[in-house]
Design an enzyme around this catalytic site. Sequence first.
Site, PDB file in Angstrom:
ATOM      1  N   THR A 132       0.820  -1.213   0.000  1.00 24.87           N
ATOM      2  CA  THR A 132       0.000   0.000   0.000  1.00 24.87           C
ATOM      3  C   THR A 132       0.855   1.266   0.000  1.00 24.87           C
ATOM      4  O   THR A 132       2.004   1.246   0.461  1.00 24.87           O
ATOM      5  CB  THR A 132      -0.902  -0.008   1.255  1.00 24.87           C
ATOM      6  OG1 THR A 132      -1.535   1.252   1.392  1.00 24.87           O
ATOM      7  CG2 THR A 132      -0.115  -0.260   2.531  1.00 24.87           C
ATOM      8  N   ASP A 133       0.256   2.361  -0.449  1.00 21.71           N
ATOM      9  CA  ASP A 133       0.946   3.661  -0.372  1.00 21.71           C
ATOM     10  C   ASP A 133       0.989   4.194   1.057  1.00 21.71           C
ATOM     11  O   ASP A 133       1.742   5.129   1.356  1.00 21.71           O
ATOM     12  CB  ASP A 133       0.283   4.683  -1.312  1.00 21.71           C
ATOM     13  CG  ASP A 133      -1.192   4.960  -1.000  1.00 21.71           C
ATOM     14  OD1 ASP A 133      -1.755   4.332  -0.080  1.00 21.71           O
ATOM     15  OD2 ASP A 133      -1.782   5.814  -1.697  1.00 21.71           O
ATOM     16  N   GLU A 134       0.181   3.590   1.965  1.00 23.88           N
ATOM     17  CA  GLU A 134       0.109   4.133   3.333  1.00 23.88           C
ATOM     18  C   GLU A 134       1.423   3.966   4.090  1.00 23.88           C
ATOM     19  O   GLU A 134       1.628   4.611   5.117  1.00 23.88           O
ATOM     20  CB  GLU A 134      -1.036   3.482   4.119  1.00 23.88           C
ATOM     21  CG  GLU A 134      -2.374   3.719   3.470  1.00 23.88           C
ATOM     22  CD  GLU A 134      -3.565   3.594   4.406  1.00 23.88           C
ATOM     23  OE1 GLU A 134      -3.374   3.508   5.632  1.00 23.88           O
ATOM     24  OE2 GLU A 134      -4.693   3.605   3.894  1.00 23.88           O
ATOM     25  N   TYR A 158      -2.280  -0.465  10.983  1.00 22.87           N
ATOM     26  CA  TYR A 158      -2.354  -1.139   9.671  1.00 22.87           C
ATOM     27  C   TYR A 158      -1.117  -0.836   8.829  1.00 22.87           C
ATOM     28  O   TYR A 158      -0.436  -1.747   8.347  1.00 22.87           O
ATOM     29  CB  TYR A 158      -3.617  -0.703   8.921  1.00 22.87           C
ATOM     30  CG  TYR A 158      -3.567  -1.027   7.440  1.00 22.87           C
ATOM     31  CD1 TYR A 158      -3.600  -2.350   6.989  1.00 22.87           C
ATOM     32  CD2 TYR A 158      -3.450  -0.011   6.489  1.00 22.87           C
ATOM     33  CE1 TYR A 158      -3.526  -2.648   5.628  1.00 22.87           C
ATOM     34  CE2 TYR A 158      -3.380  -0.299   5.130  1.00 22.87           C
ATOM     35  CZ  TYR A 158      -3.416  -1.627   4.707  1.00 22.87           C
ATOM     36  OH  TYR A 158      -3.329  -1.911   3.372  1.00 22.87           O
ATOM     37  N   LYS A 162       1.935  -3.261   7.444  1.00 22.00           N
ATOM     38  CA  LYS A 162       2.257  -3.442   6.013  1.00 22.00           C
ATOM     39  C   LYS A 162       3.707  -3.025   5.742  1.00 22.00           C
ATOM     40  O   LYS A 162       4.414  -3.661   4.953  1.00 22.00           O
ATOM     41  CB  LYS A 162       1.295  -2.637   5.134  1.00 22.00           C
ATOM     42  CG  LYS A 162      -0.123  -3.155   5.098  1.00 22.00           C
ATOM     43  CD  LYS A 162      -0.269  -4.553   4.504  1.00 22.00           C
ATOM     44  CE  LYS A 162      -0.034  -4.595   3.009  1.00 22.00           C
ATOM     45  NZ  LYS A 162      -0.345  -5.938   2.436  1.00 22.00           N
TER      46      LYS A 162
HETATM   47  P1  NAD Z   1      -9.681  -7.337   2.016  1.00 22.51           P
HETATM   48  O1  NAD Z   1      -9.699  -7.050   3.481  1.00 22.51           O
HETATM   49  O2  NAD Z   1     -10.885  -7.042   1.201  1.00 22.51           O
HETATM   50  O3  NAD Z   1      -9.333  -8.878   1.769  1.00 22.51           O
HETATM   51  C1  NAD Z   1      -8.326  -9.552   2.471  1.00 22.51           C
HETATM   52  C2  NAD Z   1      -8.478 -11.040   2.195  1.00 22.51           C
HETATM   53  O4  NAD Z   1      -7.430 -11.725   2.914  1.00 22.51           O
HETATM   54  C3  NAD Z   1      -9.819 -11.621   2.680  1.00 22.51           C
HETATM   55  O5  NAD Z   1     -10.350 -12.470   1.704  1.00 22.51           O
HETATM   56  C4  NAD Z   1      -9.438 -12.398   3.933  1.00 22.51           C
HETATM   57  O6  NAD Z   1     -10.283 -13.509   4.174  1.00 22.51           O
HETATM   58  C5  NAD Z   1      -8.021 -12.835   3.593  1.00 22.51           C
HETATM   59  N1  NAD Z   1      -7.203 -13.109   4.786  1.00 22.51           N
HETATM   60  C6  NAD Z   1      -7.086 -12.327   5.893  1.00 22.51           C
HETATM   61  N2  NAD Z   1      -6.278 -12.922   6.784  1.00 22.51           N
HETATM   62  C7  NAD Z   1      -5.855 -14.081   6.224  1.00 22.51           C
HETATM   63  C8  NAD Z   1      -4.991 -15.132   6.637  1.00 22.51           C
HETATM   64  N3  NAD Z   1      -4.387 -15.085   7.834  1.00 22.51           N
HETATM   65  N4  NAD Z   1      -4.782 -16.167   5.803  1.00 22.51           N
HETATM   66  C9  NAD Z   1      -5.398 -16.215   4.593  1.00 22.51           C
HETATM   67  N5  NAD Z   1      -6.235 -15.263   4.144  1.00 22.51           N
HETATM   68  C10 NAD Z   1      -6.455 -14.216   4.952  1.00 22.51           C
HETATM   69  O7  NAD Z   1      -8.408  -6.560   1.472  1.00 22.51           O
HETATM   70  P2  NAD Z   1      -8.193  -5.855   0.056  1.00 22.51           P
HETATM   71  O8  NAD Z   1      -8.703  -4.479   0.134  1.00 22.51           O
HETATM   72  O9  NAD Z   1      -8.644  -6.768  -1.011  1.00 22.51           O
HETATM   73  O10 NAD Z   1      -6.585  -5.759   0.064  1.00 22.51           O
HETATM   74  C11 NAD Z   1      -5.795  -6.814  -0.479  1.00 22.51           C
HETATM   75  C12 NAD Z   1      -4.335  -6.438  -0.337  1.00 22.51           C
HETATM   76  O11 NAD Z   1      -4.081  -5.224  -1.040  1.00 22.51           O
HETATM   77  C13 NAD Z   1      -3.896  -6.193   1.104  1.00 22.51           C
HETATM   78  O12 NAD Z   1      -2.597  -6.715   1.262  1.00 22.51           O
HETATM   79  C14 NAD Z   1      -3.905  -4.680   1.227  1.00 22.51           C
HETATM   80  O13 NAD Z   1      -2.949  -4.257   2.188  1.00 22.51           O
HETATM   81  C15 NAD Z   1      -3.490  -4.270  -0.159  1.00 22.51           C
HETATM   82  N6  NAD Z   1      -3.969  -2.950  -0.617  1.00 22.51           N
HETATM   83  C16 NAD Z   1      -5.293  -2.613  -0.517  1.00 22.51           C
HETATM   84  C17 NAD Z   1      -5.735  -1.387  -1.018  1.00 22.51           C
HETATM   85  C18 NAD Z   1      -7.180  -0.972  -0.976  1.00 22.51           C
HETATM   86  O14 NAD Z   1      -7.497   0.157  -1.347  1.00 22.51           O
HETATM   87  N7  NAD Z   1      -8.106  -1.831  -0.557  1.00 22.51           N
HETATM   88  C19 NAD Z   1      -4.811  -0.516  -1.601  1.00 22.51           C
HETATM   89  C20 NAD Z   1      -3.460  -0.886  -1.671  1.00 22.51           C
HETATM   90  C21 NAD Z   1      -3.065  -2.115  -1.183  1.00 22.51           C
HETATM   91  O1  DAU Z   2      -4.182   3.967   0.396  1.00 21.93           O
HETATM   92  C1  DAU Z   2      -4.390   2.594   0.290  1.00 21.93           C
HETATM   93  C2  DAU Z   2      -5.245   2.121   1.437  1.00 21.93           C
HETATM   94  O2  DAU Z   2      -6.559   2.586   1.183  1.00 21.93           O
HETATM   95  C3  DAU Z   2      -5.233   0.612   1.621  1.00 21.93           C
HETATM   96  O3  DAU Z   2      -3.930   0.192   1.946  1.00 21.93           O
HETATM   97  C4  DAU Z   2      -6.228   0.186   2.709  1.00 21.93           C
HETATM   98  O4  DAU Z   2      -6.272  -1.221   2.796  1.00 21.93           O
HETATM   99  C5  DAU Z   2      -7.588   0.732   2.344  1.00 21.93           C
HETATM  100  O5  DAU Z   2      -8.521   0.416   3.359  1.00 21.93           O
HETATM  101  C6  DAU Z   2      -7.537   2.237   2.138  1.00 21.93           C
HETATM  102  O6  DAU Z   2      -7.274   2.928   3.375  1.00 21.93           O
HETATM  103  P1  DAU Z   2      -8.038   4.298   3.756  1.00 21.93           P
HETATM  104  O7  DAU Z   2      -7.991   4.482   5.214  1.00 21.93           O
HETATM  105  O8  DAU Z   2      -7.580   5.405   2.884  1.00 21.93           O
HETATM  106  O9  DAU Z   2      -9.530   3.882   3.246  1.00 21.93           O
HETATM  107  P2  DAU Z   2     -10.981   4.101   3.880  1.00 21.93           P
HETATM  108  O10 DAU Z   2     -11.951   3.737   2.807  1.00 21.93           O
HETATM  109  O11 DAU Z   2     -11.122   3.464   5.210  1.00 21.93           O
HETATM  110  O12 DAU Z   2     -11.035   5.683   4.082  1.00 21.93           O
HETATM  111  C7  DAU Z   2     -10.846   6.560   2.979  1.00 21.93           C
HETATM  112  C8  DAU Z   2     -10.955   7.977   3.518  1.00 21.93           C
HETATM  113  O13 DAU Z   2     -12.310   8.214   3.913  1.00 21.93           O
HETATM  114  C9  DAU Z   2     -10.113   8.234   4.756  1.00 21.93           C
HETATM  115  O14 DAU Z   2      -9.608   9.564   4.694  1.00 21.93           O
HETATM  116  C10 DAU Z   2     -11.096   8.094   5.910  1.00 21.93           C
HETATM  117  C11 DAU Z   2     -12.410   8.573   5.302  1.00 21.93           C
HETATM  118  N1  DAU Z   2     -13.631   7.953   5.836  1.00 21.93           N
HETATM  119  C12 DAU Z   2     -13.703   6.597   5.865  1.00 21.93           C
HETATM  120  C13 DAU Z   2     -14.825   5.965   6.364  1.00 21.93           C
HETATM  121  C14 DAU Z   2     -14.888   4.452   6.422  1.00 21.93           C
HETATM  122  C15 DAU Z   2     -14.703   8.742   6.241  1.00 21.93           C
HETATM  123  O15 DAU Z   2     -14.620   9.983   6.188  1.00 21.93           O
HETATM  124  N2  DAU Z   2     -15.805   8.124   6.723  1.00 21.93           N
HETATM  125  C16 DAU Z   2     -15.922   6.762   6.830  1.00 21.93           C
HETATM  126  O16 DAU Z   2     -16.966   6.261   7.313  1.00 21.93           O
END
Ligand code: NAD
Ligand code: DAU
Length: 355
Positions: A132-134, A158, A162
């Site tokens: 992630t970019d975080e 989180y 990561k």
């Molecule tokens: P998600 O939470 O939707 O899915 C995570 C999946 O991993 C689920 O299916 C869960 O059952 C599985 N999992 C969790 N713990 C596990 C374990 N111990 N063993 C096996 N499986 C397990 O997450 P996502 O949003 O699809 O993110 C996927 C990946 O991409 C993560 O590594 C996250 O850090 C990264 N990422 C997410 C975002 C985003 O915006 N969602 C952005 C950048 C990177």
């Molecule tokens: O940047 C990549 C990341 O983006 C991933 O690594 C994470 O897995 C993914 O969850 C996401 O993280 P964020 O914290 O940016 O996503 P989230 O959707 O939780 O929140 C996006 C923005 O919206 C953040 O500034 C918080 C705000 N927010 C979120 C929720 C859930 C609100 O204002 N209200 C809300 O109810």
Amino acid sequence: MIFVTGGAGFIGSNFVLDWLEQSQEPVLNLDALTYAGNLENLASIRHDPRHVFVHGDICDRPLVDRLLAEHRPRAIVHFAAESHVDRSIHGPGAFMRTNIEGTYALLEAARAHWSALDAGEQAAFRFHHVSTDEVYGSLGATDPAFTESHPYEPNSPYSASKAASDHLVRAWHHTYGLPVVTTNCSNNYGPYHFPEKLIPLMIVNALAGKPLPIYGDGQNVRDWLYVRDHASAIRAVLAGGRLGETYNIGGWNEKTNLEIVHTLCDLLDELCPDPAGSYRRLITYVKDRPGHDRRYAIDARKVERELGWRPAETFETGVRKTVQWYLDHADWVAHVQSGSYRDWVDQNYTARQAG
Ligand code: NAD
Ligand code: DAU
């Protein structure tokens, strides 16, 4: 075949569906089916013999060893993680276990498997770590976007977990020669996004006539990427990324949270008008997220320069498809809003004072 972890989650399932549309190569999919994992995301490939699903934990080393020995994948694409920042604030333990210990277990299993391959197979093998970019921390309003050489400054449990996993992956390459690549991606959105994250939460709340909770002043900025574009970026890096390198993936789409919520309300007003008035009336400011990162922005020029990857969707095309997908999949939404989902909503939102 390739071995995907976390392929029943949001990005993992989109990646698996995309992979099987683009290629004949089978996928072994290991997922623990936590609250975020959902086999309904994979319903369209339920009978596809190219998809082998295994319900299990990446921390289960004997299981992972057995799967590697049995299926001999040419690559591991590692998505499995705890992914929600707010949950990491309420309970960081699960993030340390899966994101750090799980990545460590997977790296050790991959190293044992890779060490026993012949020279040709070793050269072709890849461990692709999805991150992630975080990990880079938070930007000021006028700072340049994150490049791959930006220092790591994770601010939430989180992102710290990561960042730790990224360091492990780097070390396993540097020390043992494991052929790794890492991608650091910005915020994804699209189908099958669990409604705890901003975009799907706002859509499902709006359709239910519930408040749209905006943390703080709504001016935090994220860089949004359509999930299928993330899948195509991973395919590009897996195929052509240089070993040991990291690649930033982003959509060139910086938006404030308030802009996002306004866009969603306006699209819903067009596609599913509410006789009670515009969905914007539901916007509610709530207590901020502790340690809330102000701005993320990705400089994705390296992946474009080296591998020719650019996102196919603009935010306007991607968000319209996404809203339409949620309107067309009310059953999926209803099923994921189970008892444990309602418990989470109570825990995260009831305690936030309005205003
Ligand atoms: P998600 O939470 O939707 O899915 C995570 C999946 O991993 C689920 O299916 C869960 O059952 C599985 N999992 C969790 N713990 C596990 C374990 N111990 N063993 C096996 N499986 C397990 O997450 P996502 O949003 O699809 O993110 C996927 C990946 O991409 C993560 O590594 C996250 O850090 C990264 N990422 C997410 C975002 C985003 O915006 N969602 C952005 C950048 C990177
Ligand atoms: O940047 C990549 C990341 O983006 C991933 O690594 C994470 O897995 C993914 O969850 C996401 O993280 P964020 O914290 O940016 O996503 P989230 O959707 O939780 O929140 C996006 C923005 O919206 C953040 O500034 C918080 C705000 N927010 C979120 C929720 C859930 C609100 O204002 N209200 C809300 O109810």
